[in-house]
Design a protein around this motif. Structure first.
Motif, PDB file in Angstrom:
ATOM      1  N   ARG A 297      23.677  10.712  27.569  1.00  0.00           N
ATOM      2  CA  ARG A 297      22.731   9.999  26.691  1.00  0.00           C
ATOM      3  C   ARG A 297      21.267  10.186  27.094  1.00  0.00           C
ATOM      4  NH1 ARG A 297      25.846   4.124  26.140  1.00  0.00           N
ATOM      5  NH2 ARG A 297      27.547   4.825  24.796  1.00  0.00           N
ATOM      6  N   MET A 298      20.974  11.245  27.808  1.00  0.00           N
ATOM      7  CA  MET A 298      19.600  11.458  28.257  1.00  0.00           C
ATOM      8  C   MET A 298      18.687  11.851  27.089  1.00  0.00           C
ATOM      9  SD  MET A 298      18.138  14.052  31.186  1.00  0.00           S
ATOM     10  CE  MET A 298      18.516  15.545  30.254  1.00  0.00           C
ATOM     11  N   ARG A 299      17.531  11.224  27.053  1.00  0.00           N
ATOM     12  CA  ARG A 299      16.509  11.574  26.066  1.00  0.00           C
ATOM     13  C   ARG A 299      15.222  11.943  26.804  1.00  0.00           C
ATOM     14  NH1 ARG A 299      17.487   7.857  20.667  1.00  0.00           N
ATOM     15  NH2 ARG A 299      19.753   7.650  20.918  1.00  0.00           N
ATOM     16  N   GLU A 300      14.530  12.917  26.240  1.00  0.00           N
ATOM     17  CA  GLU A 300      13.303  13.402  26.879  1.00  0.00           C
ATOM     18  C   GLU A 300      12.350  13.911  25.810  1.00  0.00           C
ATOM     19  OE1 GLU A 300      10.826  13.639  28.671  1.00  0.00           O
ATOM     20  OE2 GLU A 300      11.390  14.730  30.489  1.00  0.00           O
ATOM     21  N   HIS A 301      11.059  13.708  26.030  1.00  0.00           N
ATOM     22  CA  HIS A 301      10.058  14.249  25.123  1.00  0.00           C
ATOM     23  C   HIS A 301       9.965  15.764  25.287  1.00  0.00           C
ATOM     24  CE1 HIS A 301       8.044  10.057  25.312  1.00  0.00           C
ATOM     25  NE2 HIS A 301       8.622  10.203  24.135  1.00  0.00           N
ATOM     26  N   ARG A 302       9.953  16.477  24.191  1.00  0.00           N
ATOM     27  CA  ARG A 302       9.663  17.909  24.210  1.00  0.00           C
ATOM     28  C   ARG A 302       8.235  18.087  23.715  1.00  0.00           C
ATOM     29  NH1 ARG A 302      10.610  22.190  27.204  1.00  0.00           N
ATOM     30  NH2 ARG A 302      10.045  24.125  26.141  1.00  0.00           N
ATOM     31  N   ALA A 303       7.340  18.426  24.640  1.00  0.00           N
ATOM     32  CA  ALA A 303       5.918  18.540  24.336  1.00  0.00           C
ATOM     33  C   ALA A 303       5.558  20.001  24.081  1.00  0.00           C
ATOM     34  CB  ALA A 303       5.091  17.994  25.494  1.00  0.00           C
ATOM     35  N   ILE A 417      21.321  20.084  34.632  1.00  0.00           N
ATOM     36  CA  ILE A 417      20.497  19.341  33.681  1.00  0.00           C
ATOM     37  C   ILE A 417      20.517  20.076  32.352  1.00  0.00           C
ATOM     38  CG2 ILE A 417      18.195  18.468  33.153  1.00  0.00           C
ATOM     39  CD1 ILE A 417      17.613  18.497  36.156  1.00  0.00           C
ATOM     40  N   ASP A 418      21.090  19.449  31.342  1.00  0.00           N
ATOM     41  CA  ASP A 418      21.103  20.007  29.989  1.00  0.00           C
ATOM     42  C   ASP A 418      20.111  19.209  29.157  1.00  0.00           C
ATOM     43  OD1 ASP A 418      21.564  21.078  27.523  1.00  0.00           O
ATOM     44  OD2 ASP A 418      23.679  20.496  27.403  1.00  0.00           O
ATOM     45  N   ALA A 419      18.926  19.783  28.925  1.00  0.00           N
ATOM     46  CA  ALA A 419      17.874  19.065  28.202  1.00  0.00           C
ATOM     47  C   ALA A 419      18.250  18.836  26.742  1.00  0.00           C
ATOM     48  CB  ALA A 419      16.564  19.845  28.281  1.00  0.00           C
ATOM     49  N   ASN A 420      18.878  19.815  26.111  1.00  0.00           N
ATOM     50  CA  ASN A 420      19.333  19.716  24.722  1.00  0.00           C
ATOM     51  C   ASN A 420      18.203  19.301  23.774  1.00  0.00           C
ATOM     52  OD1 ASN A 420      21.460  20.104  22.905  1.00  0.00           O
ATOM     53  ND2 ASN A 420      21.913  17.919  22.818  1.00  0.00           N
ATOM     54  N   TYR A 421      17.023  19.860  24.001  1.00  0.00           N
ATOM     55  CA  TYR A 421      15.872  19.548  23.156  1.00  0.00           C
ATOM     56  C   TYR A 421      16.104  19.925  21.690  1.00  0.00           C
ATOM     57  CZ  TYR A 421      12.967  19.662  27.485  1.00  0.00           C
ATOM     58  OH  TYR A 421      12.405  19.455  28.709  1.00  0.00           O
ATOM     59  N   LEU A 422      15.466  19.155  20.805  1.00  0.00           N
ATOM     60  CA  LEU A 422      15.412  19.460  19.365  1.00  0.00           C
ATOM     61  C   LEU A 422      16.794  19.744  18.791  1.00  0.00           C
ATOM     62  CD1 LEU A 422      12.191  21.691  19.080  1.00  0.00           C
ATOM     63  CD2 LEU A 422      12.396  19.220  19.391  1.00  0.00           C
ATOM     64  N   ASP A 464       8.193  26.774   9.787  1.00  0.00           N
ATOM     65  CA  ASP A 464       8.871  25.707  10.524  1.00  0.00           C
ATOM     66  C   ASP A 464       9.691  26.275  11.682  1.00  0.00           C
ATOM     67  OD1 ASP A 464       7.767  24.096   8.616  1.00  0.00           O
ATOM     68  OD2 ASP A 464       9.663  23.330   7.828  1.00  0.00           O
ATOM     69  N   GLN A 465      10.424  27.348  11.427  1.00  0.00           N
ATOM     70  CA  GLN A 465      11.268  27.920  12.479  1.00  0.00           C
ATOM     71  C   GLN A 465      10.428  28.486  13.606  1.00  0.00           C
ATOM     72  OE1 GLN A 465      14.816  27.810  12.484  1.00  0.00           O
ATOM     73  NE2 GLN A 465      14.278  28.204  14.636  1.00  0.00           N
ATOM     74  N   GLU A 466       9.311  29.137  13.268  1.00  0.00           N
ATOM     75  CA  GLU A 466       8.428  29.688  14.299  1.00  0.00           C
ATOM     76  C   GLU A 466       7.852  28.580  15.167  1.00  0.00           C
ATOM     77  OE1 GLU A 466       6.797  33.688  11.947  1.00  0.00           O
ATOM     78  OE2 GLU A 466       5.754  31.772  11.752  1.00  0.00           O
ATOM     79  N   ILE A 467       7.507  27.462  14.553  1.00  0.00           N
ATOM     80  CA  ILE A 467       6.954  26.338  15.311  1.00  0.00           C
ATOM     81  C   ILE A 467       8.017  25.743  16.231  1.00  0.00           C
ATOM     82  CG2 ILE A 467       6.050  23.987  15.107  1.00  0.00           C
ATOM     83  CD1 ILE A 467       4.683  24.952  12.480  1.00  0.00           C
ATOM     84  N   GLN A 468       9.227  25.596  15.717  1.00  0.00           N
ATOM     85  CA  GLN A 468      10.306  25.063  16.551  1.00  0.00           C
ATOM     86  C   GLN A 468      10.605  25.991  17.718  1.00  0.00           C
ATOM     87  OE1 GLN A 468      13.622  24.366  13.890  1.00  0.00           O
ATOM     88  NE2 GLN A 468      12.306  23.235  12.469  1.00  0.00           N
ATOM     89  N   ASP A 469      10.655  27.279  17.445  1.00  0.00           N
ATOM     90  CA  ASP A 469      10.918  28.242  18.516  1.00  0.00           C
ATOM     91  C   ASP A 469       9.799  28.224  19.547  1.00  0.00           C
ATOM     92  OD1 ASP A 469      13.255  28.955  17.279  1.00  0.00           O
ATOM     93  OD2 ASP A 469      12.480  30.827  16.435  1.00  0.00           O
ATOM     94  N   PHE A 470       8.568  28.104  19.090  1.00  0.00           N
ATOM     95  CA  PHE A 470       7.428  28.048  20.011  1.00  0.00           C
ATOM     96  C   PHE A 470       7.527  26.806  20.895  1.00  0.00           C
ATOM     97  CE2 PHE A 470       3.207  26.210  20.839  1.00  0.00           C
ATOM     98  CZ  PHE A 470       2.703  27.174  21.682  1.00  0.00           C
ATOM     99  N   ALA A 471       7.863  25.663  20.291  1.00  0.00           N
ATOM    100  CA  ALA A 471       7.962  24.429  21.065  1.00  0.00           C
ATOM    101  C   ALA A 471       9.024  24.540  22.148  1.00  0.00           C
ATOM    102  CB  ALA A 471       8.265  23.254  20.146  1.00  0.00           C
ATOM    103  N   LEU A 472      10.111  25.243  21.855  1.00  0.00           N
ATOM    104  CA  LEU A 472      11.177  25.406  22.839  1.00  0.00           C
ATOM    105  C   LEU A 472      10.843  26.453  23.891  1.00  0.00           C
ATOM    106  CD1 LEU A 472      14.327  25.249  20.542  1.00  0.00           C
ATOM    107  CD2 LEU A 472      13.648  23.567  22.254  1.00  0.00           C
ATOM    108  N   THR A 473      10.058  27.454  23.509  1.00  0.00           N
ATOM    109  CA  THR A 473       9.793  28.568  24.419  1.00  0.00           C
ATOM    110  C   THR A 473       8.582  28.323  25.303  1.00  0.00           C
ATOM    111  OG1 THR A 473      10.721  30.085  22.790  1.00  0.00           O
ATOM    112  CG2 THR A 473       9.390  31.056  24.545  1.00  0.00           C
ATOM    113  N   VAL A 474       7.505  27.765  24.745  1.00  0.00           N
ATOM    114  CA  VAL A 474       6.245  27.609  25.469  1.00  0.00           C
ATOM    115  C   VAL A 474       5.955  26.150  25.811  1.00  0.00           C
ATOM    116  CG1 VAL A 474       3.775  28.168  25.435  1.00  0.00           C
ATOM    117  CG2 VAL A 474       5.382  29.655  24.260  1.00  0.00           C
ATOM    118  N   GLY A 475       6.678  25.224  25.217  1.00  0.00           N
ATOM    119  CA  GLY A 475       6.437  23.821  25.508  1.00  0.00           C
ATOM    120  C   GLY A 475       6.980  23.412  26.871  1.00  0.00           C
ATOM    121  N   SER A 476       7.034  22.126  27.092  1.00  0.00           N
ATOM    122  CA  SER A 476       7.510  21.620  28.387  1.00  0.00           C
ATOM    123  C   SER A 476       8.101  20.234  28.215  1.00  0.00           C
ATOM    124  CB  SER A 476       6.365  21.559  29.405  1.00  0.00           C
ATOM    125  OG  SER A 476       5.446  20.532  29.042  1.00  0.00           O
TER     126      SER A 476
END
Length: 542
Positions: A297-303, A417-422, A464-476
């Motif tokens: 049940r872990m939740r985390e901000h994807r910035a 640790i499985d972040a499972n973002y987005l 939308d897909q490019e933004i999501q991919d960017f958030a997962l690849t370059v975000g933190s």
């Protein structure tokens, strides 16, 4: 008293607290206020004597320091299938000694939701009382804030032209300018409320621990790693671990309290035999209590991160990108405790709605008047030479759930640790909306004249897909993980509303892991208030 080595006057204590972060330090302060109660506070890291800790602008220099930080690699994820490294503080004060010092409390609705989820005693009125007791707010006491408490917070008192333009741009988007960003839950933008006093970081150790460290009934053990809780006949009776490589044991006659954070507390529980039975057996750990949601049940901000190049030589890049500029900034700081090094990591914070029909903000952004070079995991940040500005944004209350699980009975083995973002549609669409709003902010009003172009990710990232991919690849990560020992009323909730571990008497968890949902903002303040509030429950139950 702070013990560098295991020279305790007694080996038995009423309370053993594991972890000297915000919750642990607040607990140690409150519980040791009773002179008839003995308290042991255990910290795996060192004392907080590193001079970089006290300098707000030096936080980035700690990111690559293994003496000050824990480095937790995650499971690979995203389009590139790469892991990332989650950082945590490894010193007295925990992550409050190494973080960006942003002080947000979350919204009224966050805490009232805890009660609606079946956790009486955690509604806004209860937690507000804790905030008012711990806070020393420069705007003075009111119905919604405290003054004179141990945790000093502050904000910029004089405007910066570049940052004022950010606030004005937010005004054009309909957000109110706020002096105290914690005063209400409306759409708002303003200078950061930060845990800084007179140009010095105010960590949890500085606020809660050091003022009472000389109490005869309080012992603080550093360099001490807890491997597991000792459980006998269904009751926690102490902890086992290592201090400077030697076997360590401490007995608790009343309670063991895990305050080691959302990564370490579930790890310790699992190593102690409390957790999902299948996970424990695969790791070679005997099952004491089959508690399926320990580590789940872990939740985390994807910035996500956005950067722009400025048209003028404004901001901090020129100062912070060269040895000469850094030296000048240090001289200014050492002379007057002002300037660039006296500022929090992000100097502007804003909260807004991604849809007009929402009843409260669902998004947060933070702005810094500098831009960073491409990051290397686990290393100190480097500042770009040309003038730039950086913003990050994230969904305040993501619904995707990850997990933390041991992989071995060896306490030194890394956890999985499985972040499972987005993972949910809500998180994906909200992240896209926040990205587009932040891009719009940089192109609004007077701020638009300051911006030459977007450098990260650049205008080519637009769908939308490019933004999501960017958030997962370059975000933190936001470094705000919760939920891995979540409180709740059901048999499969790890702790109850009084933070007692189900299935084991005299054992509690008091840290971010007990929040079943994310608080709307950064976690340093909420976890400090959590520890303060939990002390009331522990004292009542004694």
């Amino acid at each position: 008293m702070i013990q560098q080595r295991r020279e305790f006057s007694v080996a038995e204590f009423d309370y053993v607290i594991v972890g000297a972060g915000p919750a642990g330090c607040a607990l140690a302060n409150r519980l040791s206020a009773d002179p008839d109660v003995s308290v042991l506070l255990i910290e795996a890291g060192d004392q907080d004597t590193n001079p970089m800790i006290s300098i707000p602008g030096a936080a980035a220099q700690l990111f690559g320091d293994p003496d000050a930080m824990w480095f937790h690699p995650t499971h690979p994820f995203g389009p590139a299938g790469e892991p990332e490294v989650w950082l945590r503080g490894k010193t007295l004060g925990g992550s409050s000694s190494v973080n960006g010092m942003v002080y947000n409390r979350g919204s009224r609705e966050d805490y009232d939701e805890l009660e609606r989820l079946g956790n009486p005693g955690w509604g806004w009125d209860h937690i507000l009382a804790a905030y008012k007791e711990i806070e020393d707010n420069p705007f003075g006491a009111s119905d919604v804030r405290g003054a004179g408490g141990p945790l000093r917070v502050s904000t910029r008192t004089e405007g910066d032209p570049l940052l004022d333009d950010v606030i004005d741009a937010g005004g054009e988007l309909g957000w109110q300018r706020a002096e105290d960003l914690n005063e209400n839950d409306d759409e708002r933008v303003g200078y950061t409320m930060a845990t800084i006093r007179d140009g010095l970081r105010v960590s949890a150790a500085g606020a809660f621990l050091h003022p009472v460290a000389e109490r005869d009934n309080l012992t603080v053990a550093v360099h001490t790693t807890v491997d597991r809780v000792v459980i006998e006949d269904g009751r926690a009776v102490g902890v086992l671990g290592r201090q400077d490589g030697e076997a360590f044991e401490a007995t608790a006659t009343r309670e063991v309290i895990l305050a080691a954070g959302a990564l370490a507390s579930p790890k310790i529980l699992q190593l102690s035999g409390v957790g999902p039975a299948e996970t424990l057996r695969e790791a070679g750990v005997d099952v004491v209590v089959d508690s399926p949601n320990v580590g789940a049940r872990m939740r985390e901000h994807r910035a996500f991160q956005m950067q722009v190049r400025l048209t003028e030589d404004l901001g901090y890049n020129k100062i912070l990108s060269t040895p000469e500029g850094q030296q000048a900034a240090m001289v200014e700081y050492q002379t007057s405790q002002t300037g660039v090094l006296a500022a929090p990591a992000f100097e502007i914070v804003g909260f807004f709605k991604t849809r007009p029909d929402l009843d409260r903000p669902d998004a947060q952004f933070q702005i810094a008047p500098f831009s960073i070079a491409p990051r290397e995991q686990g290393k100190a940040l480097e500042i770009e030479r040309e003038p730039g500005m950086m913003g990050i944004g994230y969904a305040l209350r993501p619904t995707s759930e990850g997990s933390v699980r041991i992989t071995s009975a060896d306490p030194d083995a890394p956890v999985d640790i499985d972040a499972n973002y987005l993972d949910t549609e809500y998180d994906r669409t909200t992240t896209v909306a926040i990205f587009r709003t932040l891009r719009g902010l940089f192109g609004t009003g007077p701020l638009a004249k300051r911006v030459e172009r977007e450098t990260l990710p650049g205008p080519e990232v637009d769908t939308d897909q490019e933004i999501q991919d960017f958030a997962l690849t370059v975000g933190s990560a936001g470094y705000h993980a919760v939920g891995t020992c979540a409180m709740g009323p059901n048999d499969d909730d790890v702790v109850d509303s009084r933070l007692r571990v189900r299935g084991v008497a005299n054992l509690r968890v008091v840290d971010a892991s007990v929040f079943p949902t994310l608080v709307s903002g950064n976690l340093n303040g909420p976890v400090s208030a959590l520890g303060w509030r939990a002390a009331d429950l522990i004292i009542e139950d004694a």
